[in-house]
Write a protein that holds these residues in place. Structure first.
Motif, PDB file in Angstrom:
ATOM      1  N   TRP A   1     -20.708-135.972 -45.648  1.00 45.58           N
ATOM      2  CA  TRP A   1     -20.076-134.505 -45.929  1.00 45.58           C
ATOM      3  C   TRP A   1     -20.409-134.174 -47.256  1.00 45.58           C
ATOM      4  CZ3 TRP A   1     -16.595-132.487 -48.775  1.00 45.58           C
ATOM      5  CH2 TRP A   1     -16.170-130.969 -48.604  1.00 45.58           C
ATOM      6  N   PHE A   2     -19.878-134.811 -48.161  1.00 41.86           N
ATOM      7  CA  PHE A   2     -19.778-134.640 -49.824  1.00 41.86           C
ATOM      8  C   PHE A   2     -21.434-134.508 -50.284  1.00 41.86           C
ATOM      9  CE2 PHE A   2     -19.431-136.166 -54.205  1.00 41.86           C
ATOM     10  CZ  PHE A   2     -18.598-135.132 -54.628  1.00 41.86           C
ATOM     11  N   ILE A   3     -22.122-135.257 -49.799  1.00 41.79           N
ATOM     12  CA  ILE A   3     -23.655-135.205 -50.074  1.00 41.79           C
ATOM     13  C   ILE A   3     -24.053-134.007 -50.013  1.00 41.79           C
ATOM     14  CG2 ILE A   3     -25.892-136.382 -50.134  1.00 41.79           C
ATOM     15  CD1 ILE A   3     -24.718-139.196 -50.046  1.00 41.79           C
ATOM     16  N   THR A   4     -23.976-133.676 -48.556  1.00 39.91           N
ATOM     17  CA  THR A   4     -24.527-132.231 -48.028  1.00 39.91           C
ATOM     18  C   THR A   4     -23.728-131.101 -48.656  1.00 39.91           C
ATOM     19  OG1 THR A   4     -24.972-133.356 -46.084  1.00 39.91           O
ATOM     20  CG2 THR A   4     -25.234-131.309 -45.935  1.00 39.91           C
TER      21      THR A   4
ATOM     22  N   VAL B   1     -28.284-139.400 -32.610  1.00 35.28           N
ATOM     23  CA  VAL B   1     -29.256-138.202 -32.242  1.00 35.28           C
ATOM     24  C   VAL B   1     -28.848-137.281 -31.614  1.00 35.28           C
ATOM     25  CG1 VAL B   1     -31.592-137.771 -31.118  1.00 35.28           C
ATOM     26  CG2 VAL B   1     -31.385-139.782 -32.820  1.00 35.28           C
ATOM     27  N   LEU B   2     -28.124-137.759 -30.301  1.00 35.61           N
ATOM     28  CA  LEU B   2     -27.365-136.787 -29.361  1.00 35.61           C
ATOM     29  C   LEU B   2     -26.402-136.091 -30.177  1.00 35.61           C
ATOM     30  CD1 LEU B   2     -26.694-135.691 -26.392  1.00 35.61           C
ATOM     31  CD2 LEU B   2     -25.073-137.818 -26.593  1.00 35.61           C
ATOM     32  N   ALA B   3     -25.561-136.564 -31.025  1.00 30.94           N
ATOM     33  CA  ALA B   3     -24.652-135.744 -31.831  1.00 30.94           C
ATOM     34  C   ALA B   3     -25.348-134.642 -32.860  1.00 30.94           C
ATOM     35  CB  ALA B   3     -23.728-136.643 -32.749  1.00 30.94           C
ATOM     36  N   LEU B   4     -26.465-135.139 -33.264  1.00 30.20           N
ATOM     37  CA  LEU B   4     -27.138-134.077 -34.126  1.00 30.20           C
ATOM     38  C   LEU B   4     -27.710-132.873 -33.303  1.00 30.20           C
ATOM     39  CD1 LEU B   4     -28.155-133.791 -37.095  1.00 30.20           C
ATOM     40  CD2 LEU B   4     -30.140-135.074 -36.410  1.00 30.20           C
ATOM     41  N   TRP B   5     -28.348-133.410 -32.304  1.00 40.10           N
ATOM     42  CA  TRP B   5     -28.838-132.246 -31.595  1.00 40.10           C
ATOM     43  C   TRP B   5     -27.785-131.303 -31.103  1.00 40.10           C
ATOM     44  CZ3 TRP B   5     -28.637-131.853 -25.710  1.00 40.10           C
ATOM     45  CH2 TRP B   5     -29.751-130.840 -25.187  1.00 40.10           C
ATOM     46  N   LEU B   6     -26.714-131.921 -30.461  1.00 36.47           N
ATOM     47  CA  LEU B   6     -25.576-130.774 -29.971  1.00 36.47           C
ATOM     48  C   LEU B   6     -25.180-130.069 -30.994  1.00 36.47           C
ATOM     49  CD1 LEU B   6     -23.779-133.151 -27.669  1.00 36.47           C
ATOM     50  CD2 LEU B   6     -25.125-131.535 -26.810  1.00 36.47           C
ATOM     51  N   GLY B   7     -24.891-130.774 -32.406  1.00 37.94           N
ATOM     52  CA  GLY B   7     -24.377-130.013 -33.550  1.00 37.94           C
ATOM     53  C   GLY B   7     -25.292-129.052 -34.018  1.00 37.94           C
ATOM     54  N   ALA B   8     -26.590-129.552 -33.883  1.00 36.34           N
ATOM     55  CA  ALA B   8     -27.808-128.414 -34.409  1.00 36.34           C
ATOM     56  C   ALA B   8     -27.533-127.179 -33.545  1.00 36.34           C
ATOM     57  CB  ALA B   8     -29.039-128.895 -34.405  1.00 36.34           C
ATOM     58  N   GLY B   9     -27.221-127.189 -32.237  1.00 36.54           N
ATOM     59  CA  GLY B   9     -26.948-126.102 -31.434  1.00 36.54           C
ATOM     60  C   GLY B   9     -25.853-125.112 -31.945  1.00 36.54           C
TER      61      GLY B   9
ATOM     62  N   ASN C   1     -23.937-120.409 -35.432  1.00 38.85           N
ATOM     63  CA  ASN C   1     -23.092-120.200 -36.825  1.00 38.85           C
ATOM     64  C   ASN C   1     -21.583-120.598 -36.337  1.00 38.85           C
ATOM     65  OD1 ASN C   1     -24.819-119.049 -38.136  1.00 38.85           O
ATOM     66  ND2 ASN C   1     -24.915-117.219 -37.253  1.00 38.85           N
ATOM     67  N   THR C   2     -21.307-121.569 -35.371  1.00 35.13           N
ATOM     68  CA  THR C   2     -19.981-122.375 -35.189  1.00 35.13           C
ATOM     69  C   THR C   2     -19.697-123.522 -35.966  1.00 35.13           C
ATOM     70  OG1 THR C   2     -20.904-123.277 -32.981  1.00 35.13           O
ATOM     71  CG2 THR C   2     -20.008-121.062 -32.987  1.00 35.13           C
ATOM     72  N   LEU C   3     -20.620-123.996 -36.538  1.00 39.18           N
ATOM     73  CA  LEU C   3     -20.489-125.339 -37.368  1.00 39.18           C
ATOM     74  C   LEU C   3     -21.446-125.301 -38.537  1.00 39.18           C
ATOM     75  CD1 LEU C   3     -19.223-128.219 -36.798  1.00 39.18           C
ATOM     76  CD2 LEU C   3     -21.886-129.033 -36.144  1.00 39.18           C
ATOM     77  N   SER C   4     -20.674-125.811 -39.797  1.00 39.30           N
ATOM     78  CA  SER C   4     -21.181-125.725 -40.866  1.00 39.30           C
ATOM     79  C   SER C   4     -22.078-126.770 -41.180  1.00 39.30           C
ATOM     80  CB  SER C   4     -20.168-125.792 -42.044  1.00 39.30           C
ATOM     81  OG  SER C   4     -19.703-127.081 -42.039  1.00 39.30           O
ATOM     82  N   GLY C   5     -22.975-126.610 -42.039  1.00 46.23           N
ATOM     83  CA  GLY C   5     -24.130-127.654 -42.330  1.00 46.23           C
ATOM     84  C   GLY C   5     -23.551-128.975 -42.835  1.00 46.23           C
ATOM     85  N   PRO C   6     -22.328-129.186 -43.588  1.00 45.41           N
ATOM     86  CA  PRO C   6     -22.166-130.304 -44.072  1.00 45.41           C
ATOM     87  C   PRO C   6     -21.218-130.951 -42.817  1.00 45.41           C
ATOM     88  CG  PRO C   6     -21.346-128.902 -45.648  1.00 45.41           C
ATOM     89  CD  PRO C   6     -22.082-128.047 -44.491  1.00 45.41           C
TER      90      PRO C   6
ATOM     91  N   VAL D   1     -23.969-132.867 -40.710  1.00 49.12           N
ATOM     92  CA  VAL D   1     -24.337-134.057 -41.241  1.00 49.12           C
ATOM     93  C   VAL D   1     -23.381-135.202 -40.909  1.00 49.12           C
ATOM     94  CG1 VAL D   1     -25.160-135.323 -43.153  1.00 49.12           C
ATOM     95  CG2 VAL D   1     -25.974-133.136 -42.944  1.00 49.12           C
ATOM     96  N   LEU D   2     -22.161-134.782 -41.125  1.00 50.01           N
ATOM     97  CA  LEU D   2     -20.912-135.490 -40.961  1.00 50.01           C
ATOM     98  C   LEU D   2     -20.928-136.330 -39.783  1.00 50.01           C
ATOM     99  CD1 LEU D   2     -17.318-135.057 -41.718  1.00 50.01           C
ATOM    100  CD2 LEU D   2     -17.880-135.638 -39.664  1.00 50.01           C
ATOM    101  N   MET D   3     -21.295-135.626 -38.538  1.00 45.42           N
ATOM    102  CA  MET D   3     -20.808-136.051 -36.916  1.00 45.42           C
ATOM    103  C   MET D   3     -22.016-137.300 -36.777  1.00 45.42           C
ATOM    104  SD  MET D   3     -19.849-132.789 -34.756  1.00 45.42           S
ATOM    105  CE  MET D   3     -21.620-131.871 -35.227  1.00 45.42           C
ATOM    106  N   PRO D   4     -23.277-137.132 -37.086  1.00 44.52           N
ATOM    107  CA  PRO D   4     -24.095-138.430 -36.774  1.00 44.52           C
ATOM    108  C   PRO D   4     -23.996-139.368 -37.578  1.00 44.52           C
ATOM    109  CG  PRO D   4     -25.361-136.466 -37.653  1.00 44.52           C
ATOM    110  CD  PRO D   4     -24.135-135.983 -37.450  1.00 44.52           C
ATOM    111  N   LEU D   5     -23.697-139.180 -39.122  1.00 43.64           N
ATOM    112  CA  LEU D   5     -23.204-140.241 -39.812  1.00 43.64           C
ATOM    113  C   LEU D   5     -21.941-141.029 -39.359  1.00 43.64           C
ATOM    114  CD1 LEU D   5     -24.121-138.816 -43.593  1.00 43.64           C
ATOM    115  CD2 LEU D   5     -25.370-140.559 -42.062  1.00 43.64           C
ATOM    116  N   ALA D   6     -20.901-140.433 -38.906  1.00 46.26           N
ATOM    117  CA  ALA D   6     -19.667-141.070 -38.411  1.00 46.26           C
ATOM    118  C   ALA D   6     -20.085-141.974 -37.093  1.00 46.26           C
ATOM    119  CB  ALA D   6     -18.755-139.924 -37.865  1.00 46.26           C
TER     120      ALA D   6
END
Length: 586
Positions: free
Chosen positions: A50-53, A273-281, A286-291, A294-299
């Motif tokens: 999250w911090f890097i992003t 990858v599933l978390a990234l794909w769902l998060g990308a949607g 516009n219901t989820l920020s960029g940081p 990134v936080l979700m798949p890394l977690a």
């Protein structure tokens, strides 16, 4: 011996789980340290992403001239906190949990040794010494995985998976549920699937190791005989065959563990990858920020550290279960020598001994013969004593002579209740030995066995086994009785000199005299001396016999020997042949 397949999974581990409860405070604290390590790893990776992003996005906006403000101190402090916590918690967890496991293993070994001390000679004879050693070492060592690998890591990893899902729930519930389902399926495979696939091979591995250790010890101990009879090559081939069986199962278990590691990597990566794909949607909506995207798949990727602990443990679950089953059988063993409800103490005076029509039969087969259980109807009975009757008056010294295998040692073991007669009665002071307190009986009767058993300890320690209250003067006195005082005084450390494993620093005659001195130190009212002068020259025997003649005065003495020569103060000789008294019983 094959592991017993009977009994449920829980019943196999229930006694050992109860044992763990004795230190449950330490176990819970160790599990919390493990969980703290995983939580810090998850927090470190998620917050770092999250911090890097966030800083990357802020830098990009600043580059195009936008006014952006980012607090770098609190996230930076959080990252340092998680990094330091993860390192400290991991170090503390390893140190603390391994200390706990060593304490548990010490408890288990002490408990198992206590079980062995309660068994009689017949029960102990059902397994070879190498197999008993495996129970006390290898099998108990295998159980260290019960807490360190099979209980705490699965619990901690399951809580870590739930923690990751809870973290994602705060930001995107629609992502958290599928991620939790995927990680739980991975967890279930690693716990149940790996255990099922590796169960048979890991069980065989335990049995193969047991056989291999026993065969190796036998080859080393019997190397001279194997060479003399030119069978060393055949024995080596047997060892080689056992090794190949072991290697085959080890290779299979290695492949299964590699499969488990691959499942960890694949399962966690696909879930990320599933978390990234769902998060990308959600990001495009516009219901989820960029940081946070990134936080979700890394977690999720942090779950790799939690789940990686499972494949090595559950692939080997069969070995742990087999070890538990074998130790359960040991715990369930009961001595055939049992006291009556209200035993009588043997009086403190030289006893009268009476054998009345005593017969003794040994079972020629143990309950387990190789890999097959033998029923009681299949066991053959070998006759050791046949209708033996004789008596020894208080203070009398009697020699029971006969060839090897005639039954002399069986008579001694009956007197101290290492075995019980198949028929007939044994009396001490007109009391049936079955009515006597076993501890009282063995305190009042000193028994020099045919084998010389010395421990890897000092000379004084080996002597004090006979009398823990003996002072140094008493030790020197008994050494003088067996003509070892001058020799012991010349030792560099005197009584503190170590005798080596099984007394190997001593000659055979010296070891025998130390064992005799230990028995004399008991100062018992009755002495049973089995081949007391084995390995001694005639001059030494004469010196010891003269000293013993005075020391044994007024004690009841039974000598067991091939003949009655040089046995001090013998008033009567009984001849034993093939388990029967053939002369001197009158």
């Amino acid at each position: 011996m094959k592991p017993d397949n009977k009994g449920s999974f829980l019943s196999d581990f229930a006694p050992w789980l109860r044992q763990l409860r004795q230190r449950q405070g330490r176990l819970w604290l160790g599990a919390l340290l493990m969980l703290l390590t995983l939580a810090a790893a998850i927090g470190l990776l998620a917050l770092s992403g999250w911090f890097i992003t966030t800083t990357a996005i802020a830098g990009s906006l600043l580059a195009v001239g936008a006014a952006v403000s980012v607090d770098i101190y609190r996230p930076g402090g959080g990252i340092r906190f998680f990094a330091v916590t993860r390192t400290a918690a991991r170090y503390g967890e390893r140190l603390y949990n391994h200390d706990t496991v060593l304490r548990l293993l010490a408890d288990l070994r002490a408990g198992m040794f206590a079980v062995l001390t309660r068994l009689d000679g017949r029960s102990l004879g059902r397994l070879r010494a190498a197999e008993w050693l495996n129970r006390l070492t290898a099998d108990i060592d295998t159980l260290d995985s019960l807490y360190l690998r099979l209980l705490a890591p699965p619990l901690a990893s399951l809580l870590a998976v739930c923690g990751i899902a809870l973290l994602l729930w705060f930001f995107a519930p629609s992502v958290a549920v599928p991620v939790l389902a995927a990680l739980l399926l991975t967890w279930l495979w690693l716990a149940l699937g790996q255990a099922r696939l590796g169960m048979a091979a890991s069980r065989r591995r335990v049995a193969a190791l047991d056989r291999l250790r026993s065969l190796t010890i036998e080859q080393l101990q019997g190397l001279a005989e194997l060479r003399c009879y030119r069978t060393l090559g055949m024995h080596r081939q047997t060892l080689s065959d056992q090794e190949q069986d072991l290697y085959r199962d080890q290779r299979r278990l290695g492949r299964l563990q590699a499969l488990g590691n691959a499942v960890v990597g694949l399962g966690v990566s696909l879930t990320a990858v599933l978390a990234l794909w769902l998060g990308a949607g959600l990001y495009t909506a516009n219901t989820l920020s960029g940081p946070l995207l990134v936080l979700m798949p890394l977690a999720v990727l942090a779950a790799n550290e939690a789940l990686a602990l499972l494949p090595p443990a559950f692939t080997q679950l069969g070995a742990t279960r087999a070890a538990a089953q074998r130790l359960n059988r040991l715990v369930a063993s009961r001595s055939e020598i049992q006291e009556v409800e209200q035993p009588v103490a043997l009086a403190e005076r030289p006893p009268k001994v009476v054998f009345e029509n005593v017969s003794l039969r040994y079972s020629s087969a143990s309950p387990f013969d190789g890999d097959h259980e033998i029923s009681s109807t299949q066991s053959l009975l070998a006759l050791a004593l046949d209708d033996v009757s004789f008596s020894i008056e208080p203070g009398e010294r009697v020699a029971l002579v006969g060839a090897s295998g005639s039954g002399k040692s069986s008579v001694a073991q009956l007197l101290v209740r290492l075995i019980d007669p198949s028929s007939g009665q044994v009396y001490l002071n007109d009391r049936n030995v079955l009515e006597l307190s076993i501890s009282s009986l063995r305190q009042r009767v000193g028994y020099l066995t045919q084998r010389t058993e010395l421990f890897h300890a000092s000379l004084a320690t080996n002597l004090c086994i006979g009398n823990s209250q003996a002072d140094e003067d008493m030790l020197w006195q008994v050494l003088d009785l067996v003509d070892l005082q001058d020799w012991a005084k010349e030792l560099p450390l005197g009584l503190d000199t170590w005798v080596g494993e099984s007394g190997r620093q001593l000659s055979g005659g010296q070891a025998r005299r130390v064992a005799l001195a230990r028995v004399l130190l008991t100062q018992a009212d009755m002495m049973i001396l089995d081949e007391p002068f084995t390995g001694l020259d005639e001059a030494t025997v004469q010196r010891i016999a003269e000293r013993l003649d005075t020391w044994l005065e007024d004690r009841t003495v039974l000598y067991l020997n091939h003949d009655n020569r040089c046995l001090p103060g013998v008033s009567r000789t009984l001849s034993l042949r093939s388990g029967r008294i053939v002369s001197g019983a009158e």
